[in-house]
Scaffold this motif. Structure first.
Motif, PDB file in Angstrom:
ATOM      1  N   GLU A 281      32.439  61.974  73.183  1.00 56.60           N
ATOM      2  CA  GLU A 281      32.067  62.920  74.232  1.00 56.60           C
ATOM      3  C   GLU A 281      31.415  64.145  73.615  1.00 56.60           C
ATOM      4  N   ASP A 282      31.261  65.145  74.455  1.00 59.14           N
ATOM      5  CA  ASP A 282      30.543  66.348  74.058  1.00 59.14           C
ATOM      6  C   ASP A 282      30.917  66.831  72.657  1.00 59.14           C
ATOM      7  N   ASP A 310      29.212  60.376  76.079  1.00 58.67           N
ATOM      8  CA  ASP A 310      29.232  61.332  77.178  1.00 58.67           C
ATOM      9  C   ASP A 310      28.834  62.704  76.636  1.00 58.67           C
ATOM     10  N   GLY A 311      28.496  63.609  77.532  1.00 59.44           N
ATOM     11  CA  GLY A 311      28.166  64.980  77.138  1.00 59.44           C
ATOM     12  C   GLY A 311      27.037  65.006  76.130  1.00 59.44           C
ATOM     13  N   SER A 342      25.659  60.579  80.077  1.00 60.09           N
ATOM     14  CA  SER A 342      25.044  61.875  80.348  1.00 60.09           C
ATOM     15  C   SER A 342      23.610  61.839  79.839  1.00 60.09           C
TER      16      SER A 342
END
Ligand code: ATP
Ligand code: MG
Lengths: 426, 250
Positions: A281-282, A310-311, A342
């Motif tokens: 993720e991010d 993600d992110g 994303s």
């Protein structure tokens, strides 16, 4: 002072102290000294190295971490497996480790107790050589703690062996595993890299696996380091005639993580799975490099890597399958599918086949996509809210890999991590 | 009134498909919608379900007196709108049981009912599966993945049985079913319909309407209802085709 030398100063001190304090056999100290020499000459890889093009390790190389000198107490991380060997910040923890009853002849021993073992001497550092990269050289130079597993001929270990690495502070750890499965042996080994600390630290891990004739190993590697941590790891398996290796690599943690998953068939009729999932993720960067060498005839390799991003995150997948000149009858398949959740996520994927023999069956492919609109709509029309629907589809995407995990506690964590992706900390 | 569609105009990718459609459905009623290929039947079904690609240009849809178009697709589902897809979607890696339980629990959460754990839900699912004579081996398979055309349709009605909607729009659920399956699924729908819900059957074939007898038959052509009648209208269409109604509608 050159950049390389400057980077190495912290390690020079630590190395001198470590080798000084060590009661190891001469051969092992020699190995370590040579590896350290190699490291000081080459230093860490840079983005000028083809294999490190997309993964800049400046921050890893520049970090000043110390090497832990005792094992901190930990709470839950190690789980309740029957066979578990726990290292805390790289140091073996007597308190947290326990072994159930093992068949006769099986060796599960710390490196400190393995120095005189012939099989250990014969194999250590032969599968992953120090020269593999600056990191593996450094890991070899700091060989101290570590785990040696030797399963003798026709012996089967029923309960999986969990090797758990827990980080609790700003240290650098050098986990190392050597697994040797003799003819007809069977076992399952899990390596779990986890943490009870959310700050920065560095794990520099090497795992070596050797399977002799008709040996079988299920090897699962779960990397769930802190999202501020650095993780650099290499796994390599060498397979003899008729042996079977089933590897699954889950890469969930790390601010920056790199895993090299390599395998070599040295005798005919081996079969291997080198599968994996990265889920980031991010703020995370994860890099998987894999090299599968078909050096001999009639071996089968399967590679299925899935990525979920993600992110603002970034993933790199580079998978090479080499089919050497003699390797007729090779059957190799490789797939890398990526799901971007994303618009800020980015993946660089490069599956590569290099084939020097005509009589082979090879297939490879890579995709990068997003959640399917019609699938999402279908789930929404059954009353699932957006988050749940998206998470369920994401789970579906990863399911093939998740379902390879047979250990219930790990499977459950993973299920939850994926299904509650939007809320849970991996 | 359960559903009121008033003067509905709907476009997709700039092309207007529904052109002034009106429809009223009361609880306890079964409506059949027939009409030529491409006339807009599935468009209507998808607009009711809230598909994001369709743009409502004009008109309104009221569900139990409230503006349905205000609601997101998942909210509509939880309020009791269900659409069985003409082409059910495959969802790899998600098991039927897992999916249905999540859907069921979301609905229960919404209505204040009791959520079920996997074991409890398994019992419920076995009961519901009997309604469409579905083999429990389908529970652990991925949603619709590798299902035959008929199995997919049956699975849609299983979902209907689990979710117990107030309004069920079945878009060509009969196509792809073999003769026995058609009877079984139809009987299933008959068991599920009640004085408390409404059913819309989109179909091309009179045969289905022998099993599930409609109170009203509507003919949709070129985006609007061009003829309405009782169940005998379906027989007439079977005999004469659509040309005569189309002509009458113009
Ligand atoms: N994205 C699109 N752009 C343009 N036209 C579209 C688009 N999607 C659907 N259509 C058109 O809308 C019309 C209505 O389609 P719809 O699926 O509602 O028909 P239908 O009545 O359900 O037909 P069938 O009996 O064949 O299922 C068709 O002519 C179709 O080609
Ligand atoms: Mg249609």
């Amino acid at each position: 002072m050159t950049v390389k030398a400057k980077l190495a100063t912290g390690y020079i001190k630590e190395f001198a102290r470590s080798i000084e304090a060590s009661a190891q056999q001469d051969w092992l100290k020699d190995l370590r000294r040579k590896a350290f020499e190699y490291f000081t000459e080459t230093g860490f890889p840079t983005s000028r190295d083809e294999d490190w093009k997309y993964t800049d390790v400046k921050e890893v190389a520049g970090g000043q971490w110390s090497v832990a000198n005792h094992a901190n107490a930990i709470s839950e991380s190690a789980g309740n497996a029957v066979n578990k060997i726990v290292f805390v910040d790289g140091i073996y923890s007597e308190d947290a480790s326990s072994l159930g009853e093992l068949p006769e002849g099986v060796v599960v021993s710390k490196f400190a107790e393995s120095g005189d073992n012939e099989v250990f001497q014969e194999n250590l550092s032969k599968i992953v050589e120090p020269e593999f990269s600056g990191f593996s050289a450094l890991n070899t130079a700091f060989i101290d703690q570590g785990l040696f597993i030797h399963v003798p001929k026709n012996t089967k270990i029923d309960e999986p062996i969990h090797v758990v690495m827990v980080s609790t502070g700003e240290f650098t750890a050098f986990p190392r595993l050597l697994y040797v499965g003799e003819e007809g042996s069977e076992a399952e080994v899990l390596e779990v890299f986890t943490r009870e600390f959310e700050g920065p630290y560095l794990t520099n891990a090497v795992s070596e696996v050797k399977l002799e004739k008709n040996a079988k190993l299920i090897h699962t590697r779960v990397q769930r380091e802190s999202h501020a941590a650095f993780h650099i790891g290499v796994t390599k398996a060498v397979l003899s005639r008729d042996s079977v290796y089933d590897g699954t690599n889950l890469n969930l943690g790390g601010k920056l993580a790199r895993h090299d998953a390599n395998l070599e068939f040295t005798e005919e009729n081996g079969e291997a799975w080198v599968d994996g999932l990265y889920l980031i993720e991010d703020g995370q960067h994860t890099d998987t490099h894999s090299r599968i060498d078909h050096k001999v005839k009639n071996c089968l390799s399967h590679q299925n890597y899935k990525g979920i991003l993600d992110g603002k995150s970034r993933a790199v997948f580079n998978g090479k399958v080499y089919v050497h000149e003699n390797a007729s009858g090779t059957d190799a398949e490789q797939s890398n599918k990526n799901l971007l959740l994303s618009n800020d996520a980015r993946v660089d994927t490069k599956p590569q086949l290099e084939i020097f023999n005509d009589d082979v069956k090879c297939a490879h492919g890579a995709t990068v996509g997003q959640l399917e609109g019609e699938e999402l709509f279908y789930l929404l029309t059954r009353g699932l809210n957006q988050d749940l629907a998206r998470n369920l589809l994401t789970y579906g995407f990863a399911e093939e890999i998740i379902n390879k995990i047979t250990v219930p506690s790990i499977k459950k964590d993973l299920d939850e991590a994926v299904l509650n992706r939007l809320h849970a900390k991996l | 009134m359960l559903l009121e569609v008033k003067d509905l105009y709907v476009a997709i990718d700039g092309k207007t498909i529904l052109k002034g459609l009106n429809l009223q459905i009361k609880k306890g009623e079964v409506h059949a919608i027939m009409g030529p290929n491409g006339s807009g039947k599935s468009t209507l079904a998808k607009v009711l379900a809230g598909h994001p690609s369709y743009e409502v240009k004009k008109g309104e849809i009221l569900f139990e007196g409230n503006d349905l178009l205000e609601l997101e697709p998942d909210e509509r589902a939880r309020e009791g709108v269900f659409m069985a897809f003409q082409y059910p979607v495959e969802v790899p890696g998600v098991s039927n049981a897992q999916f249905l339980r999540l859907a069921y629990n979301e609905k229960m959460k919404h209505s204040g009912g009791e959520e079920l754990d996997p074991l409890e839900f398994d019992d419920l699912l076995r009961e519901k599966a009997k309604i469409v004579e579905m083999d429990p081996q389908f529970f652990k398979r991925s949603v619709n993945e590798g299902f035959s055309g008929g199995e997919k349709k049956r699975n849609e009605i299983l979902q209907m049985a689990v979710l117990d909607p107030k309004l069920a729009v079945l878009d060509e659920t009969d196509s792809g079913l073999d003769i026995d399956a058609l009877r079984i699924v139809s009987e299933g729908v008959n068991k599920l319909k009640s004085e408390e819900n409404g059913v819309v059957l989109v179909t091309h074939y009179q045969r289905l309407l022998n099993y599930i007898v409609p109170d009203f038959v509507h003919v949709l052509a070129d985006g609007k209802i061009v003829k309405e009648g009782g169940k005998e209208l379906a027989l007439e269409l079977e005999e004469k085709g659509y040309d005569w109604v189309k002509a009458a509608g113009n």
